[in-house]
Design an enzyme around this catalytic site. Structure first.
Site, PDB file in Angstrom:
ATOM      1  N   LEU A   1       6.638  -8.566  -9.645  1.00 49.15           N
ATOM      2  CA  LEU A   1       5.132  -9.391  -9.577  1.00 49.15           C
ATOM      3  C   LEU A   1       4.140  -8.617  -8.270  1.00 49.15           C
ATOM      4  O   LEU A   1       3.123  -8.515  -8.474  1.00 49.15           O
ATOM      5  CB  LEU A   1       5.233 -10.626  -9.296  1.00 49.15           C
ATOM      6  N   ALA A   2       4.933  -8.096  -7.263  1.00 41.34           N
ATOM      7  CA  ALA A   2       4.372  -7.304  -6.253  1.00 41.34           C
ATOM      8  C   ALA A   2       5.493  -6.882  -5.551  1.00 41.34           C
ATOM      9  O   ALA A   2       6.666  -7.248  -5.427  1.00 41.34           O
ATOM     10  CB  ALA A   2       3.635  -8.545  -5.240  1.00 41.34           C
ATOM     11  N   SER A   3       5.291  -5.707  -4.947  1.00 37.36           N
ATOM     12  CA  SER A   3       6.074  -4.841  -4.126  1.00 37.36           C
ATOM     13  C   SER A   3       5.462  -4.526  -2.728  1.00 37.36           C
ATOM     14  O   SER A   3       4.393  -4.107  -2.594  1.00 37.36           O
ATOM     15  CB  SER A   3       6.636  -3.610  -4.656  1.00 37.36           C
ATOM     16  N   ALA A   4       6.444  -4.535  -1.641  1.00 32.48           N
ATOM     17  CA  ALA A   4       6.002  -4.222  -0.257  1.00 32.48           C
ATOM     18  C   ALA A   4       6.907  -3.634   0.400  1.00 32.48           C
ATOM     19  O   ALA A   4       8.200  -3.274  -0.099  1.00 32.48           O
ATOM     20  CB  ALA A   4       5.301  -5.335   0.332  1.00 32.48           C
ATOM     21  N   SER A   5       6.802  -3.174   1.618  1.00 31.10           N
ATOM     22  CA  SER A   5       7.611  -2.517   2.452  1.00 31.10           C
ATOM     23  C   SER A   5       8.869  -3.272   2.860  1.00 31.10           C
ATOM     24  O   SER A   5       9.802  -2.659   3.098  1.00 31.10           O
ATOM     25  CB  SER A   5       6.951  -1.791   3.718  1.00 31.10           C
TER      26      SER A   5
ATOM     27  N   LYS B   1      12.019 -13.733  -4.060  1.00 32.64           N
ATOM     28  CA  LYS B   1      11.570 -12.508  -3.037  1.00 32.64           C
ATOM     29  C   LYS B   1      12.934 -12.000  -2.842  1.00 32.64           C
ATOM     30  O   LYS B   1      13.808 -12.614  -2.078  1.00 32.64           O
ATOM     31  CB  LYS B   1      10.886 -12.992  -1.855  1.00 32.64           C
TER      32      LYS B   1
ATOM     33  N   ASP C   1      -2.255 -16.212   7.667  1.00 37.71           N
ATOM     34  CA  ASP C   1      -3.037 -15.282   6.905  1.00 37.71           C
ATOM     35  C   ASP C   1      -3.543 -15.975   5.577  1.00 37.71           C
ATOM     36  O   ASP C   1      -2.982 -15.456   4.381  1.00 37.71           O
ATOM     37  CB  ASP C   1      -1.812 -14.277   6.680  1.00 37.71           C
TER      38      ASP C   1
END
Length: 545
Positions: free
Chosen positions: A123-127, A144, A279
């Site tokens: 769905l989403a990718s980050a560092s 996650k 956030d």
């Protein structure tokens, strides 16, 4: 060891290439790498300095990207152009290959078969990690997964950052005055918490418990049986993104009411729970089909304890009352920096700030303008806020921006007003007074402990023949008068505490026939405490003048 040297080389080269050679010099790494021309944008224009900083951080990888993202939440440290640019930081990483994701989940949970279905596309990718849709026991969830090897990479970079901060502090006045080593330690602690998905799961549970009685707020359930430090499984939140104005309009949702409701939820987190989402960008809030506000992503949170609430209340009261001296002292009590402060210059800036906002009440303060002015004053005098308070200010700025995106007439002050009124009133509650008196007693005990050592040191100095002092009789008399006033205030403070204690004890413990004395004794004690408290306030104002 070779890889560590290569990493230092890479850092110095990236900084130099991006026109930040002065930082390389401050770190003691200059002269080792060839000069390279500064990059230019595709349209031929030169990058601005904030853009160059963002590019350098992106090129240096996960720890530095996170450093920039966290710095974007610290407008007390960086000027607005840098804060705006660092907010645009992107992780810019390739998704983890599906085989590695499945292997990591199997290693943590025993098998991927614990899920009814697990999507291979993220769905989403980050560092730090990436998120996958899945089904667990018939329920939609989000899984996650932490990126393999990221802990080792980040820990190595954090050690290097700590070393570089130490070198910069010895070579660069700016780094020393802004406590670079302390800021890096603070950042390292925050980032290491984000690496641990158990911490995020506990945060989610705490929010869920805090809003258990609020059916209009939906916090996702943590599925602990499939959660570890590397894998986090949460209930999937579905709905309309809070900034999708077209979808909100199509669903018939009143955007002005939604803005007020979202602002009230964030204020409740801060001022009632003392634990807030740090956030609150639009991607973390959804309007669900039943109208409930769904909240996600609990990696970055802040806390506001009673002491910090009290100090925040001190600032609000002083600004509203136009008390420059009190406001200056309140800002200095918040300062976390160890550098020297010119109090007279700070007081002058605070006076200008107060004049600018004179005539406003707690219900109509322009919140963003006030916060930005406070942050600008802090930056000019190199004062640092406690991390949680800095995150709170940033959260309030984001909340007002989100509200105005939904409703151009939205004023966060109208939502904040009842919370800030309670915050101010709490400063005068018996519990707050008890805490203040407790701090005074602790300081007096510490003074009593230190006195013999200080007196002995003074006697030793006198025996060695120095220092030589010349006393002005007029000044001596003035000092004697000030000392007498201080002694009077100390005695009055102790008596006030005693009368409050008597009143509280009588009300709490008097029973039976003696209960008839409860009212008169409590009233007399409270009256005496009030008179003595009035004396303390009057003399405090006289001292400030």
């Amino acid at each position: 060891m070779g890889s560590r040297r290569e990493r230092y080389r890479e850092i110095a080269e990236v900084l130099s290439v991006n026109g930040l050679g002065f930082v390389v010099s401050a770190l003691g790494l200059s002269g080792r790498f060839p000069f390279r021309r500064m990059p230019r944008r595709e349209d031929g224009r030169a990058y601005t300095r904030p853009e160059l900083v963002r590019r350098a951080l992106e090129q240096l990888g996960p720890a530095f990207v996170k450093l920039g993202q966290i710095l974007s939440t610290r407008p007390d440290l960086l000027p607005p152009p840098y804060v705006r640019e660092l907010k645009a930081l992107q992780d810019r990483v390739e998704p983890i290959p599906a085989a590695q994701v499945m292997a990591a989940i199997a290693e943590e949970l025993g098998s991927t078969a614990v899920f009814d279905r697990l999507e291979s596309q993220p769905l989403a990718s980050a560092s730090i990690g990436q998120a996958h849709a899945a089904v667990l026991d018939g329920q939609d969830v989000v899984v996650k997964v932490r990126r393999p090897g990221v802990v080792e990479t980040v820990n190595e970079d954090l050690e290097i950052l700590e070393n570089l901060a130490e070198m910069a502090t010895r070579r660069w006045d700016f780094a020393r005055d802004n406590d670079a080593t302390g800021l890096v330690r603070e950042f390292a602690q925050t980032l290491r918490q984000e690496l641990d998905y158990l911490a995020e799961a506990r945060n989610a549970e705490r929010f869920a418990a805090n809003f258990a009685g609020h059916p209009d707020v939906h916090i996702p359930v943590v599925h602990w049986e499939t959660t570890t430090s590397r894998v986090l499984t949460l209930e999937r939140i579905r709905g309309i993104k809070i900034d999708d104005v077209d979808a909100l309009a199509a669903a018939g949702i009143d955007r002005a009411e939604l803005a007020r409701r979202a602002g009230a939820v964030l204020c409740t987190m801060v001022f009632e729970h003392g634990f807030f989402h740090a956030d609150p960008h639009p991607g973390n809030f959804f309007v669900e089909e039943d109208g409930a506000l769904g909240v996600i992503d609990f990696g970055m949170v802040g806390t506001l304890d009673e002491d910090l609430k009290e100090r925040l209340g001190d600032i609000l009261v002083a600004i509203v009352a136009g008390d420059t001296s009190h406001a200056t002292d309140a800002l200095l009590r918040l300062n976390q920096s160890s550098g020297p402060v010119n109090r007279a210059a700070l007081k002058q800036d605070v006076s200008v700030l107060i004049e600018r906002f004179s005539g406003h009440t707690l219900a109509d303060f322009p919140v963003s303008a006030l916060i930005n002015d406070i942050l600008g004053t802090l930056r000019r005098h190199r004062l640092h806020l406690p991390n949680d308070l800095a995150m709170l200010f940033k959260m309030l700025l984001m909340a007002e921006g989100l509200g105005k995106a939904l409703d151009p007439d939205f004023q966060l002050a109208s939502v904040l007003a009842p919370f800030t009124r309670r915050l101010v009133l709490q400063r005068y509650s018996p519990e707050a007074l008890r805490r203040r008196l407790g701090r005074i007693a602790q300081e007096l005990r510490q003074a009593g402990t230190d006195a013999p050592r200080l007196v002995q040191g003074l006697l030793d100095l006198i025996e060695r023949g120095g220092p030589q002092l010349t006393l002005d009789p007029a000044e001596t008399e003035r000092q004697r008068s000030r000392d007498q006033q201080t002694a009077n205030r100390l005695v009055a403070g102790m008596l006030t505490a005693a009368f409050i204690n008597v009143a509280g004890g009588v009300v709490a413990t008097t029973t039976g026939r003696a209960a008839v004395l409860r009212g008169p004794v409590a009233t007399a004690s409270a009256g005496a405490a009030g008179l003595l408290g009035g004396y303390l306030l009057r003399t405090a104002r006289r001292r400030r003048r």
